[in-house]
Design an enzyme around this catalytic site. Structure first.
Site: not given
Ligand code: TZD
Ligand code: CA
Length: 528
Positions: A25-26, A402, A282, A47, A70, A28
């Site tokens: 089709g168009s 994280g 990261h 298809e 498509h 793709e």
């Molecule tokens: N909220 C959640 C649930 N997860 C996250 N990762 C964050 C917010 C964002 N975040 C980070 O990625 S690091 C950080 C935040 C708010 C700071 C953590 O501060 P801390 O440690 O005092 O535990 P540092 O050594 O001062 O960085």
């Protein structure tokens, strides 16, 4: 620089997918207009028939087949036929053209609204690349997943304005080189080949991830590193510690930016990644994924990790067993033995709080050798890895995605689950607030975890990112005036606050001896 179209056709060619079954089709046409002369297009008139033709082709050849349909209407027509392919485990790479990226939200004619959801119940993987430059990598992930056990159809929707855009810098070349082997373990031939690759490499490097620790592979990793006299890095953004941190081979944690990581691997002809994604970057520091002259081999249990990586030859195998087999089969090298690591750096002493490296040095000297650390202090990672001596399996845990709020509760849970090892939570004064209520549980169930709060009054990691991103002073970066001693006591946990090494030493000594939950709030310095 290749366009996404050129890089994708190179990738399809490398996988032997030079026959395109389709009904166009168009949306793709921009893809099909780039079709190289060594490809052929087999037109089907509905298809359902296109899918079943491709399925028949795939079934007799035992290989993947490529389909281009498509938009939503063509994909929808294909779905009935695709139910057969699901149950015959046919590795069909189903693609569809999508409207121009910027217009999808307006639901213009032939926009495939929420394309990945349309096909998701039927396929192993369903995606629309998040941007044009990621089209070839997404296609590579789809092909590798379709053809990995258990095989099955996958779906990729591509906005048609993506095809003329630039692909990621090295994607045309690196993606086309990729092979993902999937099996129940390393075959004898594969083991022999990997053994020779390692034995014959001039300057190999090992990069280990959390699955090594999870599968009790740390001792085998040491054996392999010693046989090779090769340096060992921990893969970036680690959630566990897979290697003793004072072993002569230990080099630390690889940086989590693309270009920085590549620079750290410069000079190595072979990088072997075991039990980690390639890679969990990261901070965004663009560049080539690997230095020129470095080839990468990847052992992982996780077919998704193997298929989505932008570089490397991957083996989807149980990594603990594969590592043990390699440690056994690799012959000892003639290279010079690696020299012992230098002594720990003398930490800096400041007024008005402990330097984090200084705090970790104090913890190292006093804590039991087999202590388990649950770390959720984000700006202090470098200081941690440079000052700690982790020698045992299962000694380190960090939130794997994280996401903060894991550390404090996980430390309580780890102490409950591991009565014979002292668990020490290293928790930032920001992170602590997402999991502070676990102190109540520790008190009520008398779980003798030691929680150390690193109190620098700020979200230090975000300040670090602010410098990288040049975002200057933004709101929401500081967390002043939190009294963790009162919070802990409110939940029933005895606590003390310290701001110098001597007071920390005595508080920590006491905490380690009482066999009750304890919290130590430590005023730490934050240096940009
Ligand atoms: N909220 C959640 C649930 N997860 C996250 N990762 C964050 C917010 C964002 N975040 C980070 O990625 S690091 C950080 C935040 C708010 C700071 C953590 O501060 P801390 O440690 O005092 O535990 P540092 O050594 O001062 O960085
Ligand atoms: Ca902090």
């Amino acid at each position: 620089m290749a366009t996404t179209s050129e890089a994708t056709y190179a990738l399809l060619r490398a996988h032997g997918l030079t026959t395109i079954f389709g009904n166009p089709g168009s949306n793709e046409l921009p893809f099909l207009s780039g079709m190289p002369a060594d490809f052929r297009y087999i037109l089907g008139l509905h298809e359902g028939g296109v899918v079943s033709m491709a399925d028949g082709y795939s079934l007799v050849r035992g290989e993947g087949a490529f389909i281009n349909l498509h938009a939503a209407s063509g994909s929808g027509n294909a779905m009935g036929a695709l139910t057969n392919s699901v149950y015959s485990h046919s590795p069909l790479i189903v693609t569809a053209g999508q409207q121009v990226r910027s217009t999808i939200g307006q639901e213009v004619m032939l926009a495939n609204v929420d394309a990945p959801s349309l096909m998701r119940p039927l396929v192993k993987y369903s995606a629309e690349p998040t941007c044009a430059e990621d089209v070839p990598r997404t296609m590579s992930q789809a092909i590798n997943l379709a053809t990995s056990a258990p095989r099955g159809p996958v779906y990729v929707s591509v906005p048609y304005d993506d095809w003329a855009k630039d692909a990621a810098e090295d994607s045309a070349e690196e993606l086309s080189k990729r092979v993902v082997h999937s099996g129940t373990g390393l075959s004898e031939t594969q083991l022999d080949r990997l053994t020779s690759l390692l034995a014959e490499a001039e300057n190999p490097v090992l990069i280990l991830g959390p699955a090594v620790d999870a599968q009790a592979g740390n001792d085998d990793a040491v054996t392999l590193a010693e046989k090779l006299q090769a340096p060992v890095w921990i893969a970036p953004s680690p959630s566990r510690c897979p290697f003793p941190t004072r072993h002569p081979a230990f080099r630390g944690v690889l940086p989590a930016g693309i270009a920085d990581l590549a620079a750290a691997l410069d000079g190595h002809d072979l990088a072997v990644v075991i039990g980690a994604p390639v890679f969990r970057y990261h901070q965004y520091v663009p560049g080539r994924y690997l230095p020129s002259g470095t080839s990468l081999v990847h052992l992982t249990d996780d077919p998704s990790e193997a298929s989505r990586a932008p570089v490397g030859e991957a083996f989807v195998v149980p990594v603990g067993a594969a590592l043990a087999a390699l440690a056994e089969s690799v012959p000892p090298t003639q290279r010079e033995p690696l020299r012992p690591l230098p002594d720990f750096a003398e930490p800096e002493v400041h007024a008005g709080g402990l330097d984090p490296a200084h705090l970790f040095a104090r913890i190292r000297t006093q804590a039991p050798d087999d202590a388990i650390y649950v770390n959720e202090s984000t700006s202090t990672s470098d200081a941690f890895w440079s000052q700690m001596d982790l020698s045992q399996q299962g000694s380190y845990f960090f939130p794997a995605s994280g996401g903060l709020g894991f550390g404090l509760p996980a430390a309580v849970g780890a102490q409950l689950g591991s009565a014979d090892r002292q668990v020490i939570g290293l928790i930032g004064d920001g992170s602590a607030n997402y999991g502070i209520t676990a102190l109540w549980t520790a008190a009520q169930y008398e779980i003798p975890v030691v929680v150390i709060i690193l109190k620098n009054g700020t979200y230090g990691a975000l300040r670090g990112f602010g410098r990288l991103l040049k975002t200057g002073e933004t709101p929401g970066l500081d967390v002043p005036d939190i009294d963790f001693v009162h919070l802990a006591e409110g939940y029933g946990v005895s606590a003390v606050s310290v701001d110098n090494a001597d007071d920390f030493d005595s508080a920590f000594k006491e905490a380690l001896s009482v066999r009750k939950p304890r919290l130590i709030e430590v005023t730490t310095t934050y240096t940009a």
